[in-house]
Design an enzyme around this catalytic site. Structure first.
Site, short mmCIF file in Angstrom:
data_model
loop_
_atom_site.label_atom_id
_atom_site.label_comp_id
_atom_site.label_asym_id
_atom_site.label_seq_id
_atom_site.Cartn_x
_atom_site.Cartn_y
_atom_site.Cartn_z
N LYS A 96 2.68 -11.70 15.50
CA LYS A 96 1.23 -11.66 15.74
C LYS A 96 0.42 -11.62 14.43
O LYS A 96 -0.59 -12.31 14.29
CB LYS A 96 0.89 -10.45 16.61
CG LYS A 96 -0.58 -10.27 16.92
CD LYS A 96 -0.78 -9.31 18.08
CE LYS A 96 -0.24 -7.92 17.76
NZ LYS A 96 -1.09 -7.19 16.80
N ARG A 137 -6.76 -2.05 23.89
CA ARG A 137 -5.40 -1.65 24.24
C ARG A 137 -5.25 -1.33 25.73
O ARG A 137 -4.14 -1.21 26.22
CB ARG A 137 -4.98 -0.42 23.42
CG ARG A 137 -4.75 -0.73 21.94
CD ARG A 137 -4.20 0.47 21.22
NE ARG A 137 -3.95 0.21 19.81
CZ ARG A 137 -2.85 -0.32 19.32
NH1 ARG A 137 -1.87 -0.65 20.14
NH2 ARG A 137 -2.70 -0.53 18.04
N ARG A 145 13.49 -5.31 8.07
CA ARG A 145 12.80 -5.17 6.78
C ARG A 145 13.46 -4.10 5.90
O ARG A 145 13.77 -3.00 6.35
CB ARG A 145 11.33 -4.82 7.01
CG ARG A 145 10.52 -4.75 5.72
CD ARG A 145 9.03 -4.68 6.00
NE ARG A 145 8.67 -3.53 6.82
CZ ARG A 145 7.43 -3.23 7.16
NH1 ARG A 145 6.44 -4.01 6.78
NH2 ARG A 145 7.17 -2.16 7.89
N ARG A 190 12.94 1.96 5.66
CA ARG A 190 12.05 3.05 6.09
C ARG A 190 12.40 3.47 7.50
O ARG A 190 12.89 2.68 8.30
CB ARG A 190 10.59 2.58 6.04
CG ARG A 190 10.11 2.22 4.64
CD ARG A 190 8.76 1.53 4.71
NE ARG A 190 8.25 1.17 3.39
CZ ARG A 190 7.31 0.25 3.17
NH1 ARG A 190 6.79 -0.41 4.19
NH2 ARG A 190 6.92 -0.02 1.94
N ARG A 224 9.12 1.69 19.76
CA ARG A 224 7.77 1.15 19.60
C ARG A 224 7.54 -0.05 20.51
O ARG A 224 6.48 -0.18 21.13
CB ARG A 224 7.55 0.73 18.14
CG ARG A 224 7.23 1.88 17.20
CD ARG A 224 7.29 1.45 15.75
NE ARG A 224 6.55 0.24 15.50
CZ ARG A 224 6.90 -0.67 14.59
NH1 ARG A 224 7.99 -0.51 13.87
NH2 ARG A 224 6.16 -1.73 14.40
#
Length: 217
Positions: free
Chosen positions: A15, A90, A129, A163, A174
């Site tokens: 996105k 949202r 990542r 991370r 998430r």
């Protein structure tokens, strides 16, 4: 009439990449709700202080505070022709509030692209990542931007670390939360005949072209 686009998509769907592309091609302002909150916190605006007072207590920021931030941002000169909204609304209630707000700007939500992908692919993308321990600006991805030597930064020769937010378990949670919370919003825009679903597993350029063609119609 100003053009307003609400861009939806779970973590890993691409996105952010598509929002940047569309903003450049359409000349519409890209408004990320996350960036907007950070801006208000940094500048210590009255709305930023108010939002932070709720967050510091572990409470959700009330809709009216978020909506007032969006309203202020849309009133700026770079939004004269409209905007691409990323991260807001949202909920269906926020979507209703947005429609009411946009009448003041002589517009309405014209299109809601919803970039989708299978959950396994989303997790693989969003959890790939890795960052350089010496310099967080050096970012790699195990699928799309691999270092020359596994686990080592090309620039600093330092160790690459992941991370907590990028770990599989966190990313999976998430994505699950996003899909659950966004389902009513997706239905809202589908019922209003504004939703445009697109397969985010296609080549980035293909997705970009399809989105741009649909928006230009």
């Amino acid at each position: 009439m100003a053009k307003y686009i609400v861009l939806l998509g779970p973590p890993g769907a691409g996105k952010g990449t598509q929002a940047d592309f569309l903003a450049k091609k359409t000349k519409l302002a890209h408004i990320s709700s996350g960036d907007l909150f950070r801006e208000n916190f940094k500048k210590e605006t009255e709305l930023g202080k108010l939002a932070k007072s709720f967050m510091d207590k572990g409470e959700l920021v009330p809709d009216n505070v978020t909506i007032d931030m969006i309203r202020e941002r849309l009133s700026r000169a770079d939004c004269k022709e409209g905007a691409i909204l990323d991260g807001f609304p949202r909920t269906a209630a926020q979507a209703d509030a947005l429609e009411i707000m946009l009448t003041d700007f002589h517009g309405q939500v014209d299109l809601v692209p919803y970039i989708t992908a299978d959950q396994e692919i989303l997790i693989e993308r969003a959890s790939g990542r890795w960052v350089c321990r010496a310099n967080n600006a050096h970012i790699y991805h195990q699928l799309f931007n691999k270092p020359r030597q596994a686990g080592i930064c090309d620039v600093d020769n330092a160790e690459l670390v992941q991370r907590d937010d990028d770990k599989v378990e966190t990313v999976a949670h998430r994505i699950k939360v996003y899909l659950e919370q966004t389902a009513p919003l997706v239905k809202y825009y589908r019922d209003h005949n504004k939703l445009f679903e697109i397969d985010g597993t296609q080549q980035v350029e293909v997705v970009s072209a399809m989105l741009l063609t649909r928006i230009q119609k």
